[in-house]
Design an enzyme around this catalytic site. Sequence first.
Site, PDB file in Angstrom:
ATOM      1  N   GLU A 278       8.578 -15.800   8.831  1.00  0.00           N
ATOM      2  CA  GLU A 278       7.928 -16.235   7.806  1.00  0.00           C
ATOM      3  C   GLU A 278       8.499 -15.358   6.297  1.00  0.00           C
ATOM      4  O   GLU A 278       9.107 -16.126   5.217  1.00  0.00           O
ATOM      5  CB  GLU A 278       6.727 -16.005   7.859  1.00  0.00           C
ATOM      6  CG  GLU A 278       6.492 -14.525   7.601  1.00  0.00           C
ATOM      7  CD  GLU A 278       6.475 -13.673   8.787  1.00  0.00           C
ATOM      8  OE1 GLU A 278       7.144 -14.449   9.981  1.00  0.00           O
ATOM      9  OE2 GLU A 278       6.071 -12.800   8.585  1.00  0.00           O
TER      10      GLU A 278
ATOM     11  N   GLU B  97       9.220  -6.444 -13.568  1.00  0.00           N
ATOM     12  CA  GLU B  97       7.958  -6.393 -13.926  1.00  0.00           C
ATOM     13  C   GLU B  97       6.900  -5.311 -13.719  1.00  0.00           C
ATOM     14  O   GLU B  97       7.812  -4.111 -12.210  1.00  0.00           O
ATOM     15  CB  GLU B  97       7.743  -8.148 -11.874  1.00  0.00           C
ATOM     16  CG  GLU B  97       5.975  -7.495 -12.500  1.00  0.00           C
ATOM     17  CD  GLU B  97       5.609  -8.354 -11.106  1.00  0.00           C
ATOM     18  OE1 GLU B  97       6.253  -9.156 -10.550  1.00  0.00           O
ATOM     19  OE2 GLU B  97       4.641  -8.253 -10.583  1.00  0.00           O
TER      20      GLU B  97
ATOM     21  N   THR C  22      -9.905 -14.232 -27.828  1.00  0.00           N
ATOM     22  CA  THR C  22      -9.096 -13.486 -27.720  1.00  0.00           C
ATOM     23  C   THR C  22      -9.098 -12.333 -27.344  1.00  0.00           C
ATOM     24  O   THR C  22      -8.294 -11.383 -27.746  1.00  0.00           O
ATOM     25  CB  THR C  22      -7.862 -14.499 -29.108  1.00  0.00           C
ATOM     26  OG1 THR C  22      -8.937 -13.636 -30.173  1.00  0.00           O
ATOM     27  CG2 THR C  22      -7.907 -15.816 -29.109  1.00  0.00           C
TER      28      THR C  22
ATOM     29  N   GLN D   1      -6.118  -9.132 -27.678  1.00  0.00           N
ATOM     30  CA  GLN D   1      -6.017  -8.254 -28.391  1.00  0.00           C
ATOM     31  C   GLN D   1      -5.918  -6.912 -28.752  1.00  0.00           C
ATOM     32  O   GLN D   1      -5.161  -6.216 -28.934  1.00  0.00           O
ATOM     33  CB  GLN D   1      -7.378  -8.252 -30.368  1.00  0.00           C
ATOM     34  CG  GLN D   1      -7.356  -9.882 -30.865  1.00  0.00           C
ATOM     35  CD  GLN D   1      -7.822 -10.012 -31.698  1.00  0.00           C
ATOM     36  OE1 GLN D   1      -8.133  -9.345 -32.538  1.00  0.00           O
ATOM     37  NE2 GLN D   1      -8.882 -11.452 -32.190  1.00  0.00           N
TER      38      GLN D   1
ATOM     39  N   ASP E  83       5.142  -9.215  -4.225  1.00  0.00           N
ATOM     40  CA  ASP E  83       5.852  -9.975  -4.876  1.00  0.00           C
ATOM     41  C   ASP E  83       7.263 -10.760  -5.139  1.00  0.00           C
ATOM     42  O   ASP E  83       7.948 -11.099  -5.562  1.00  0.00           O
ATOM     43  CB  ASP E  83       5.677  -8.817  -6.432  1.00  0.00           C
ATOM     44  CG  ASP E  83       3.937  -9.564  -6.979  1.00  0.00           C
ATOM     45  OD1 ASP E  83       4.152 -10.531  -6.811  1.00  0.00           O
ATOM     46  OD2 ASP E  83       3.901  -8.490  -7.840  1.00  0.00           O
TER      47      ASP E  83
ATOM     48  N   CYS F 152       5.823 -11.494  16.029  1.00  0.00           N
ATOM     49  CA  CYS F 152       6.142 -10.084  16.210  1.00  0.00           C
ATOM     50  C   CYS F 152       4.767 -10.188  17.122  1.00  0.00           C
ATOM     51  O   CYS F 152       5.072 -10.361  18.948  1.00  0.00           O
ATOM     52  CB  CYS F 152       6.003  -9.619  14.649  1.00  0.00           C
ATOM     53  SG  CYS F 152       6.447  -7.898  15.112  1.00  0.00           S
ATOM     54  N   LEU F 153       3.431  -9.518  16.196  1.00  0.00           N
ATOM     55  CA  LEU F 153       2.944  -8.986  17.805  1.00  0.00           C
ATOM     56  C   LEU F 153       1.892  -9.586  18.078  1.00  0.00           C
ATOM     57  O   LEU F 153       2.392 -10.240  19.621  1.00  0.00           O
ATOM     58  CB  LEU F 153       1.258  -8.675  17.199  1.00  0.00           C
ATOM     59  CG  LEU F 153      -0.137  -7.839  18.092  1.00  0.00           C
ATOM     60  CD1 LEU F 153       0.664  -6.657  18.745  1.00  0.00           C
ATOM     61  CD2 LEU F 153      -1.354  -7.607  16.738  1.00  0.00           C
TER      62      LEU F 153
ATOM     63  N   SER G  87      -5.892  -7.854 -13.595  1.00  0.00           N
ATOM     64  CA  SER G  87      -4.443  -7.402 -12.234  1.00  0.00           C
ATOM     65  C   SER G  87      -5.105  -8.440 -11.980  1.00  0.00           C
ATOM     66  O   SER G  87      -5.822  -9.460 -12.476  1.00  0.00           O
ATOM     67  CB  SER G  87      -4.902  -6.385 -11.131  1.00  0.00           C
ATOM     68  OG  SER G  87      -6.099  -6.384 -11.074  1.00  0.00           O
TER      69      SER G  87
ATOM     70  N   HIS H  45      10.682 -11.522  11.907  1.00  0.00           N
ATOM     71  CA  HIS H  45       9.357 -12.089  11.081  1.00  0.00           C
ATOM     72  C   HIS H  45       9.643 -13.556   9.983  1.00  0.00           C
ATOM     73  O   HIS H  45      10.492 -12.739   9.538  1.00  0.00           O
ATOM     74  CB  HIS H  45       8.831 -11.011  10.093  1.00  0.00           C
ATOM     75  CG  HIS H  45       7.921 -10.478  10.770  1.00  0.00           C
ATOM     76  ND1 HIS H  45       6.595 -10.612  10.719  1.00  0.00           N
ATOM     77  CD2 HIS H  45       8.433  -9.183  11.657  1.00  0.00           C
ATOM     78  CE1 HIS H  45       5.735  -9.207  11.318  1.00  0.00           C
ATOM     79  NE2 HIS H  45       6.562  -8.361  11.642  1.00  0.00           N
TER      80      HIS H  45
HETATM   81  N1  GLN Z   1       2.398  -3.521  16.691  1.00  0.00           N
HETATM   82  C1  GLN Z   1       3.782  -3.859  17.298  1.00  0.00           C
HETATM   83  C2  GLN Z   1       4.744  -3.105  17.218  1.00  0.00           C
HETATM   84  O1  GLN Z   1       5.214  -2.516  16.025  1.00  0.00           O
HETATM   85  C3  GLN Z   1       3.732  -5.265  15.931  1.00  0.00           C
HETATM   86  C4  GLN Z   1       4.652  -5.904  14.806  1.00  0.00           C
HETATM   87  C5  GLN Z   1       3.732  -6.678  13.824  1.00  0.00           C
HETATM   88  O2  GLN Z   1       3.198  -7.389  14.136  1.00  0.00           O
HETATM   89  N2  GLN Z   1       5.188  -6.501  12.703  1.00  0.00           N
HETATM   90  O3  GLN Z   1       5.780  -3.493  17.551  1.00  0.00           O
END
Ligand code: GLN
Length: 547
Positions: free
Chosen positions: A509, A140, A188, A192, A71, A381-382, A13, A507
């Site tokens: 990101e 995938e 290889t 195989q 992914d 978030c948190l 993996s 989030h």
């Molecule tokens: N634990 C927090 C909540 O549920 C923050 C969640 C998180 O950071 N994704 O609100």
Amino acid sequence: MTKYIFVTGGVTSSLGKGIISASLAKLLQARGFKVTIQKFDPYINVDPGTLNPYEHGECYVTEDGAETDLDLGHYERFLNIYTTQANNVTTGRIYQSVINKEREGAYLGKTVQVIPHITDEIKRRMQLLSTSGYDIIITEIGGTVGDIESLPFIEAVRQLQWELPDGDCLVVHLTLVPYLKAAKELKTKPTQHSVKMMSENGVHPDIIVCRTEQPLSKELKNKIALFCNVKPDSVIEAADAKSIYEVPLLMQQEQLDVIVLKKLNITWFPEPDMSVWKKFLDKLMHPTSKVTIGLIGKYMELQDAYKSILEAFIHSGAVNECKVEIQSIHSEFITSDTVADQLNGLDGLLVAPGFGHRGIDGKILAVQYARENGLPFFGICLGMQMSVIEFSRNVLGLKSAHSTEMNPETPDPVIDLMEAQKTITSKGGTMRLGAYPCKIEPGTLAHQIYGSEMISERHRHRWEFNNKYLASMEAAGLKASGVNPETNLVEIVEIPSHPFFIGVQYHPELKSTVENPHPIFVHFIKAALAYRHSRSEGSRALAPEMA
Ligand code: GLN
């Protein structure tokens, strides 16, 4: 007519099937094809939302609120497209649909079996996105060939190869060609064996992509071709790369996309336009400056736990032509005695998302340090919730302020469970998930960052800012600069008197891509650069006196 590419993995993996799939998709997209990627995972959880990062890395959330495999993050970051619930399917989800249908009576009188009922459901889902107008769908298959649990997926691929017209479907097998130091040789045999094992299940790869630390010679490629029964030009070298973002160009050099298109009977295709990608890569590889960002979290030993955050730093660093060095700091080991030493020397601080009580006190201490020292701060978030708690305790003087997630008895629940969450008892897929709109107040840092009053971002949480405390927080200097226009939930907080202090309940990101780096990350890096600059100016100014 949609064409299908299946990507399987052999030998071990973690060979990077996701990156190879995304790189191939990128090249095909750059040639003008409409491409998507989906992942089929052989485990029995209905989705990875109930797995902790130790088990499966980050849980990636899509626009439509699906909790998916990480992914899918790579697919979105490479292709600059949105994926959906349909792009990630697990064995659990397949069985759940078949069992639900059985209870409804859809198979009355029949014995429900792996073949054909489970494999039919797998095939249905493998072709589901064809109605969305894609030219090519890459699937995938998670896990490694030979695993008992991936057998039904391999069997479904075998059946589809029979059922689809010739040239509409092909299999790319990713394998490892290990280098034995003592023998000074690439081997290889594992390749195989894995091809043989797949052939025993009725699926023969059309293309073999070989992960290798050393260049594959022509002789070795010929040997793999001979023993594995593929054409020599269908043996592709996938050398280790410095950055995952180099892989599309490495695959282009190896002509993976051209070979794929020919095998799919597509004879006319334009040259790929990879100019934006190359520009990004050039900036990434030739930074002119550097910042050190502290990432405060509790899964520090796992590089996959904060995958999207780390990738967003790569995108935003490249735009700023800045190398972003991440210093991972375990929040459990931050104490009031050590915090200054641990965080001194950083140019910015990001407090990560998370769940549960572990490491909370360290996160709060880190926020306090950033707030009091003008260190650029970004809470996600948190991390945002911790900034609200820190402000309540140390500025508003509510010494016991907390989130009811950590202390249900707190007298000041500044972060509280959302109303809609109070009656929910089951865990899977029940958080506030996916994209929600947010209205930004003009004149704020958030507005400067987004350059827009209405935005949409993805969520994954149960708790939220408690609006009962909003007025007193704002009066004391913590501004709610972004709120959900329908529910009034606070989505963004900031401290206007601080050079750069922002916490977001969502989030960001998850939406950062190579072609669209997320603006908060981009501005955070700019602020970190400015902070670093001001510090070095400061120390230069001090130097004569100290001398
Ligand atoms: N634990 C927090 C909540 O549920 C923050 C969640 C998180 O950071 N994704 O609100």
